[in-house]
Design a protein around this motif. Structure first.
Motif, PDB file in Angstrom:
ATOM      1  N   SER A  35       0.835  -1.199   0.000  1.00  0.00           N
ATOM      2  CA  SER A  35       0.000   0.000   0.000  1.00  0.00           C
ATOM      3  C   SER A  35       0.867   1.246   0.000  1.00  0.00           C
ATOM      4  O   SER A  35       1.993   1.236   0.502  1.00  0.00           O
ATOM      5  N   ALA A  36       0.322   2.303  -0.560  1.00  0.00           N
ATOM      6  CA  ALA A  36       0.935   3.625  -0.476  1.00  0.00           C
ATOM      7  C   ALA A  36      -0.006   4.516   0.318  1.00  0.00           C
ATOM      8  O   ALA A  36      -1.196   4.605   0.005  1.00  0.00           O
ATOM      9  N   VAL A  37       0.510   5.139   1.355  1.00  0.00           N
ATOM     10  CA  VAL A  37      -0.274   6.048   2.186  1.00  0.00           C
ATOM     11  C   VAL A  37       0.153   7.470   1.830  1.00  0.00           C
ATOM     12  O   VAL A  37       1.310   7.850   2.019  1.00  0.00           O
ATOM     13  N   ILE A  38      -0.782   8.236   1.296  1.00  0.00           N
ATOM     14  CA  ILE A  38      -0.486   9.583   0.809  1.00  0.00           C
ATOM     15  C   ILE A  38      -1.260  10.588   1.658  1.00  0.00           C
ATOM     16  O   ILE A  38      -2.493  10.567   1.690  1.00  0.00           O
ATOM     17  N   SER A  39      -0.542  11.440   2.368  1.00  0.00           N
ATOM     18  CA  SER A  39      -1.183  12.469   3.194  1.00  0.00           C
ATOM     19  C   SER A  39      -0.919  13.836   2.576  1.00  0.00           C
ATOM     20  O   SER A  39       0.205  14.140   2.165  1.00  0.00           O
ATOM     21  N   THR A  40      -1.965  14.645   2.517  1.00  0.00           N
ATOM     22  CA  THR A  40      -1.884  15.940   1.839  1.00  0.00           C
ATOM     23  C   THR A  40      -2.498  17.022   2.713  1.00  0.00           C
ATOM     24  O   THR A  40      -3.617  16.862   3.210  1.00  0.00           O
ATOM     25  N   ARG A  41      -1.769  18.101   2.908  1.00  0.00           N
ATOM     26  CA  ARG A  41      -2.298  19.279   3.592  1.00  0.00           C
ATOM     27  C   ARG A  41      -2.770  20.262   2.515  1.00  0.00           C
ATOM     28  O   ARG A  41      -1.975  20.735   1.705  1.00  0.00           O
ATOM     29  N   VAL A  42      -4.066  20.541   2.507  1.00  0.00           N
ATOM     30  CA  VAL A  42      -4.670  21.378   1.472  1.00  0.00           C
ATOM     31  C   VAL A  42      -4.701  22.833   1.936  1.00  0.00           C
ATOM     32  O   VAL A  42      -4.986  23.124   3.103  1.00  0.00           O
ATOM     33  N   LYS A  43      -4.419  23.739   1.009  1.00  0.00           N
ATOM     34  CA  LYS A  43      -4.434  25.159   1.333  1.00  0.00           C
ATOM     35  C   LYS A  43      -5.854  25.616   1.672  1.00  0.00           C
ATOM     36  O   LYS A  43      -6.826  25.125   1.078  1.00  0.00           O
ATOM     37  N   PRO A  44      -5.991  26.512   2.630  1.00  0.00           N
ATOM     38  CA  PRO A  44      -7.327  27.011   3.003  1.00  0.00           C
ATOM     39  C   PRO A  44      -8.069  27.572   1.792  1.00  0.00           C
ATOM     40  O   PRO A  44      -7.498  28.283   0.958  1.00  0.00           O
ATOM     41  N   GLY A  45      -9.337  27.221   1.702  1.00  0.00           N
ATOM     42  CA  GLY A  45     -10.161  27.700   0.609  1.00  0.00           C
ATOM     43  C   GLY A  45     -10.107  26.845  -0.638  1.00  0.00           C
ATOM     44  O   GLY A  45     -10.876  27.074  -1.581  1.00  0.00           O
ATOM     45  N   MET A  46      -9.205  25.846  -0.662  1.00  0.00           N
ATOM     46  CA  MET A  46      -9.046  25.001  -1.844  1.00  0.00           C
ATOM     47  C   MET A  46      -9.650  23.613  -1.646  1.00  0.00           C
ATOM     48  O   MET A  46      -9.452  22.723  -2.474  1.00  0.00           O
ATOM     49  N   GLU A  47     -10.387  23.423  -0.565  1.00  0.00           N
ATOM     50  CA  GLU A  47     -10.881  22.088  -0.230  1.00  0.00           C
ATOM     51  C   GLU A  47     -11.803  21.514  -1.314  1.00  0.00           C
ATOM     52  O   GLU A  47     -11.676  20.347  -1.706  1.00  0.00           O
ATOM     53  N   ALA A  48     -12.744  22.312  -1.784  1.00  0.00           N
ATOM     54  CA  ALA A  48     -13.692  21.815  -2.789  1.00  0.00           C
ATOM     55  C   ALA A  48     -12.971  21.447  -4.081  1.00  0.00           C
ATOM     56  O   ALA A  48     -13.249  20.407  -4.697  1.00  0.00           O
ATOM     57  N   ALA A  49     -12.023  22.280  -4.490  1.00  0.00           N
ATOM     58  CA  ALA A  49     -11.265  21.991  -5.711  1.00  0.00           C
ATOM     59  C   ALA A  49     -10.429  20.730  -5.536  1.00  0.00           C
ATOM     60  O   ALA A  49     -10.299  19.918  -6.469  1.00  0.00           O
ATOM     61  N   TYR A  50      -9.882  20.546  -4.335  1.00  0.00           N
ATOM     62  CA  TYR A  50      -9.066  19.360  -4.095  1.00  0.00           C
ATOM     63  C   TYR A  50      -9.915  18.088  -4.139  1.00  0.00           C
ATOM     64  O   TYR A  50      -9.483  17.060  -4.674  1.00  0.00           O
TER      65      TYR A  50
END
Length: 318
Positions: free
Chosen positions: A111-126
């Motif tokens: 398995s690959a575990v990928i963690s991402t911190r999304v910039k504020p306000g970009m959640e819907a686009a992400y």
């Protein structure tokens, strides 16, 4: 038979907001009509939650072949349906592709575990981007399933995706592919941090030689039961015969050190006992498909009885 193409199932587990249960059931009926029009579709089964044992909705979609299942997973129609259900979902989204027989080559799952911190306000686009890359990776050779965990403010700030492949080689091929690199570059403006780590699966290493050639690893719940069968007496006997009287009593070893020594001993002994036990329970770990249900119940009952017997013996003797 050896040349036949085996059917596959897409197993989806998802958690629905309590107030959206009826709406989700209606949404699933409409989704069933959409997927039924796809080539290779066999049937769909919807399993509602049964708390406390099962809190997720489980959707099983069967196809004649892996390629046909992947076509549905990567289709714009499926992505549109998922987009419509997004407001009803909460927590994890867990999807697996499972072969309906044991004809897959025996490789070591990874398995690959990928963690991402999304910039504020970009959640819907992400989230829209996540659906896009999920569709792309569903076409990757060896892809067995994925899980997506959205961020939970104040609890988990990162979005976490877990990709499961049948081998490290296939995982690496996808991770290094030009298609994935382009998608990752597309997400760069939306992300503040991005981390990936590879994780080999848990107990499969102790069960590699159990199944006949050409069959996959035994079911995870069976492997877990055998590990408990060997680990429980090991930990108990170490504690009452060595840990408490010798390490803690005679040698006055501090508890953290004594616990560490006990854990090392338990893992080493279990790594020898599990393969030995698994070979003797091979009839249960990889049963004849025609008798699978009956054998599964018989083996599970046997191990549960063994658990009870060990507890009774230890209770009476110690």
């Amino acid at each position: 038979m050896s040349g036949a193409t085996s059917s596959v199932s897409i197993v989806t587990q998802t958690t629905i907001r309590p107030e959206s249960a009826d709406a989700f059931a209606r949404w699933q009926v409409d989704t069933s009509a959409v997927v039924a029009a796809f080539p290779g579709f066999i049937e769909q089964q919807l399993i509602p939650p049964r708390p406390p044992l099962q809190v997720d909705w489980v959707i099983v979609q069967r196809f004649h072949s892996l390629e046909q299942a992947k076509t549905w997973m990567a289709s714009p129609e499926r992505q549109a349906r998922i987009q419509g259900a997004t407001p009803m979902l909460v927590g994890r989204d867990d999807v697996h592709i499972v072969k309906d027989d044991a004809g897959a080559a025996r490789t070591s799952p990874v398995s690959a575990v990928i963690s991402t911190r999304v910039k504020p306000g970009m959640e819907a686009a992400y989230l829209r981007w996540e659906q896009k890359i999920a569709a792309a990776q569903s076409r990757a050779p060896g892809m067995q399933g994925y899980r997506f965990e959205p961020a939970v403010p104040g609890v988990q700030e990162d979005y976490v995706a877990i990709l499961r492949f049948d081998s490290e080689a296939n995982l690496r091929t996808w991770m290094d592919s030009p298609e994935r690199r382009a998608l990752v570059a597309e997400a760069a403006p939306m992300t503040a941090e991005f981390h990936t780590r590879t994780v080999q699966s848990g107990f499969e290493q102790w069960f590699r030689n159990v199944a006949p050639p050409g069959e996959g690893a035994p079911a995870a719940w069976k492997m877990n039961m055998i590990v408990v069968l060997t680990l429980y007496p090991t930990v108990f006997l170490w504690g009452v015969l060595v840990g408490a009287p010798i390490l803690a009593g005679m040698l006055k070893v501090d508890f953290p050190v004594a616990l560490f020594i006990g854990n090392v001993f338990s893992v080493l002994l279990t790594s020898l006992m599990v393969p030995w036990t698994a070979k003797r329970l091979g009839w249960w770990l990889t049963p004849d498909p025609a008798r699978r249900t009956r054998v599964n119940l018989q083996g599970a009952a046997l191990l549960i009885a063994a658990y009870g017997l060990m507890i009774l013996v230890f209770w009476k003797l110690f």
